[in-house]
Write a protein that holds these residues in place. Structure first.
Motif, PDB file in Angstrom:
ATOM      1  N   LEU A  34     -15.326  38.345  23.167  1.00 29.41           N
ATOM      2  CA  LEU A  34     -16.387  37.945  24.079  1.00 29.41           C
ATOM      3  C   LEU A  34     -17.724  38.568  23.657  1.00 29.41           C
ATOM      4  N   THR A  35     -17.687  39.804  23.228  1.00 27.68           N
ATOM      5  CA  THR A  35     -18.898  40.475  22.759  1.00 27.68           C
ATOM      6  C   THR A  35     -19.460  39.776  21.531  1.00 27.68           C
ATOM      7  N   TYR A  36     -18.594  39.371  20.612  1.00 25.52           N
ATOM      8  CA  TYR A  36     -19.040  38.657  19.415  1.00 25.52           C
ATOM      9  C   TYR A  36     -19.761  37.366  19.814  1.00 25.52           C
ATOM     10  N   LEU A  37     -19.168  36.605  20.734  1.00 25.95           N
ATOM     11  CA  LEU A  37     -19.789  35.359  21.170  1.00 25.95           C
ATOM     12  C   LEU A  37     -21.113  35.617  21.897  1.00 25.95           C
ATOM     13  N   CYS A  55     -13.816  29.412  15.732  1.00 26.89           N
ATOM     14  CA  CYS A  55     -12.499  29.960  16.007  1.00 26.89           C
ATOM     15  C   CYS A  55     -12.533  31.425  15.603  1.00 26.89           C
ATOM     16  N   LEU A  56     -12.207  32.287  16.542  1.00 27.18           N
ATOM     17  CA  LEU A  56     -12.169  33.728  16.296  1.00 27.18           C
ATOM     18  C   LEU A  56     -10.717  34.160  16.201  1.00 27.18           C
ATOM     19  N   MET A  57     -10.246  34.376  14.988  1.00 29.51           N
ATOM     20  CA  MET A  57      -8.885  34.835  14.756  1.00 29.51           C
ATOM     21  C   MET A  57      -8.884  36.368  14.807  1.00 29.51           C
ATOM     22  N   PHE A  58      -7.741  37.005  14.617  1.00 30.47           N
ATOM     23  CA  PHE A  58      -7.734  38.460  14.759  1.00 30.47           C
ATOM     24  C   PHE A  58      -8.438  39.152  13.594  1.00 30.47           C
ATOM     25  N   LYS A 118     -11.901  19.819  12.373  1.00 30.64           N
ATOM     26  CA  LYS A 118     -10.446  19.742  12.533  1.00 30.64           C
ATOM     27  C   LYS A 118      -9.783  21.004  11.975  1.00 30.64           C
ATOM     28  N   TYR A 119     -10.191  21.424  10.794  1.00 32.53           N
ATOM     29  CA  TYR A 119      -9.618  22.614  10.160  1.00 32.53           C
ATOM     30  C   TYR A 119      -9.817  23.851  11.041  1.00 32.53           C
ATOM     31  N   ILE A 120     -11.018  24.008  11.550  1.00 27.97           N
ATOM     32  CA  ILE A 120     -11.320  25.166  12.402  1.00 27.97           C
ATOM     33  C   ILE A 120     -10.450  25.143  13.653  1.00 27.97           C
ATOM     34  N   HIS A 121     -10.346  23.994  14.291  1.00 24.24           N
ATOM     35  CA  HIS A 121      -9.588  23.920  15.542  1.00 24.24           C
ATOM     36  C   HIS A 121      -8.081  24.008  15.336  1.00 24.24           C
ATOM     37  N   LEU A 122      -7.594  23.641  14.174  1.00 26.60           N
ATOM     38  CA  LEU A 122      -6.149  23.748  13.908  1.00 26.60           C
ATOM     39  C   LEU A 122      -5.754  25.102  13.320  1.00 26.60           C
ATOM     40  N   ASN A 123      -6.712  25.966  13.039  1.00 27.17           N
ATOM     41  CA  ASN A 123      -6.414  27.254  12.427  1.00 27.17           C
ATOM     42  C   ASN A 123      -5.394  28.087  13.196  1.00 27.17           C
ATOM     43  N   PRO A 124      -5.491  28.222  14.518  1.00 24.92           N
ATOM     44  CA  PRO A 124      -4.491  29.005  15.250  1.00 24.92           C
ATOM     45  C   PRO A 124      -3.102  28.353  15.260  1.00 24.92           C
ATOM     46  N   VAL A 125      -3.053  27.036  15.151  1.00 23.59           N
ATOM     47  CA  VAL A 125      -1.771  26.328  15.079  1.00 23.59           C
ATOM     48  C   VAL A 125      -1.129  26.603  13.718  1.00 23.59           C
ATOM     49  N   GLU A 126      -1.919  26.498  12.659  1.00 20.02           N
ATOM     50  CA  GLU A 126      -1.429  26.757  11.303  1.00 20.02           C
ATOM     51  C   GLU A 126      -0.928  28.199  11.156  1.00 20.02           C
ATOM     52  N   ALA A 127      -1.537  29.110  11.906  1.00 16.13           N
ATOM     53  CA  ALA A 127      -1.135  30.517  11.864  1.00 16.13           C
ATOM     54  C   ALA A 127       0.030  30.806  12.815  1.00 16.13           C
ATOM     55  N   ASN A 128       0.565  29.760  13.461  1.00 17.19           N
ATOM     56  CA  ASN A 128       1.685  29.891  14.404  1.00 17.19           C
ATOM     57  C   ASN A 128       1.389  30.812  15.589  1.00 17.19           C
ATOM     58  N   ILE A 129       0.165  30.769  16.052  1.00 15.29           N
ATOM     59  CA  ILE A 129      -0.226  31.558  17.221  1.00 15.29           C
ATOM     60  C   ILE A 129      -0.031  30.744  18.497  1.00 15.29           C
ATOM     61  N   VAL A 130      -0.341  29.442  18.402  1.00 15.10           N
ATOM     62  CA  VAL A 130      -0.170  28.518  19.528  1.00 15.10           C
ATOM     63  C   VAL A 130       0.469  27.232  19.016  1.00 15.10           C
ATOM     64  N   SER A 131       1.035  26.466  19.939  1.00 17.18           N
ATOM     65  CA  SER A 131       1.667  25.200  19.548  1.00 17.18           C
ATOM     66  C   SER A 131       0.679  24.042  19.513  1.00 17.18           C
ATOM     67  N   SER A 132      -0.403  24.145  20.273  1.00 17.11           N
ATOM     68  CA  SER A 132      -1.441  23.116  20.242  1.00 17.11           C
ATOM     69  C   SER A 132      -2.810  23.805  20.303  1.00 17.11           C
ATOM     70  N   PRO A 133      -3.791  23.248  19.614  1.00 18.06           N
ATOM     71  CA  PRO A 133      -5.061  23.961  19.414  1.00 18.06           C
ATOM     72  C   PRO A 133      -5.851  24.263  20.678  1.00 18.06           C
ATOM     73  N   GLU A 134      -5.753  23.418  21.695  1.00 22.81           N
ATOM     74  CA  GLU A 134      -6.542  23.659  22.906  1.00 22.81           C
ATOM     75  C   GLU A 134      -6.035  24.867  23.695  1.00 22.81           C
ATOM     76  N   TYR A 136      -5.524  27.790  22.390  1.00 21.99           N
ATOM     77  CA  TYR A 136      -6.088  29.030  21.838  1.00 21.99           C
ATOM     78  C   TYR A 136      -7.413  29.320  22.534  1.00 21.99           C
ATOM     79  N   LYS A 137      -7.460  30.417  23.231  1.00 18.36           N
ATOM     80  CA  LYS A 137      -8.589  30.774  24.086  1.00 18.36           C
ATOM     81  C   LYS A 137      -9.881  31.022  23.314  1.00 18.36           C
TER      82      LYS A 137
END
Length: 182
Positions: A34-37, A55-58, A118-134, A136-137
Motif C-alpha cells: 500500500l505504501t508503494y502504491l 502487479c506487485l509480487m513479493f 495480460k502478462y501483468i495480470h496473469l503473473n500471480p496465476v503463473e506463480a501459482n499464488i491464485v487460481s484466477s487473476p482478479e 490477487y489483491k
C-alpha cells in the motif's frame, strides 16, 4: 561498458519491471504494498504519467506505464529511492533493496500493449499464488473485470480496445489465455 540509452518520447508506453536485490522480498506485508502504491501517486503528481496496469509480487513489480512529459528514469528513480528508504527504515535494514537498473520494454503496438496487460495480470496465476487473476489483491486486474474505481490506474485506453461491455470482453480476453495455458 556504457549502459544502453533508453528510447523515450512524450507519450511512450513501457512495461517496467523491478526486482529485489538477490531476488529477495521487496514487500513484507500489505502495508508495504500500500505504501508503494501511495508513493507512486505522490511521484505521479510530480512527474505526471498514466499507469495502465500493475502487479506487485513479493520480490518484483510490473508496471504498464505511459509517460507524458518526463522520461521514465525520473519517475522510477524517485519512486524506487523513496520506497527503498521507507522500507529500510521500517524494517531496520541497510543496503540495496533493488537489484540493478529497472527493466523497461517499449510498447509500440496495440497488440503488444494488450499482451503486456495480460502478462501483468496473469503473473500471480503463473506463480501459482491464485487460481484466477482478479483474486490477487495487489494487481489492477479486478478493477478491469468489474466497473470499479482504482485510484492508481487509468483503464480508458485498455478498455477502448474492446466492444461494450468492455469489462466483460477484457475478462474473456484474459481468461482465454489462462485456459490455453492449462
Amino acid at each position: 561498458m556504457a549502459r544502453k540509452i533508453r528510447v523515450w518520447f512524450p507519450g511512450a508506453v513501457y512495461h517496467i519491471t523491478k526486482r529485489g536485490n538477490r531476488r529477495t522480498s521487496i514487500f513484507y506485508d500489505d502495508w508495504d504494498r500500500l505504501t508503494y502504491l501511495r508513493m507512486f501517486k505522490e511521484v505521479r503528481s510530480e512527474f505526471p504519467c498514466i499507469l495502465h496496469s500493475y502487479c506487485l509480487m513479493f520480490n518484483h513489480i510490473h508496471l504498464q506505464l505511459e509517460t507524458i512529459d518526463h522520461h521514465p528514469k525520473y519517475i522510477m528513480q524517485r519512486l524506487n529511492s523513496r520506497y527503498a528508504i521507507y522500507f529500510n527504515q521500517r524494517h531496520s535494514l541497510d543496503g540495496h533493496l533493488f537489484q540493478g537498473r529497472y527493466g523497461s520494454k517499449l510498447i509500440l503496438s496495440e497488440d503488444y500493449f494488450l499482451k503486456v496487460s495480460k502478462y501483468i495480470h496473469l503473473n500471480p496465476v503463473e506463480a501459482n499464488i491464485v487460481s484466477s487473476p482478479e483474486k490477487y489483491k495487489w494487481s489492477s486486474c479486478s478493477a478491469y473485470f468489474v466497473p470499479q474505481d482504482n485510484p492508481y490506474i487509468d483503464k480508458t485506453r485498455t478498455l477502448s480496445y474492446f466492444p461494450a461491455p468492455p469489462e466483460k470482453h477484457y475478462q474473456r480476453f484474459i481468461e482465454r489465455e489462462q485456459e490455453e495455458n492449462l
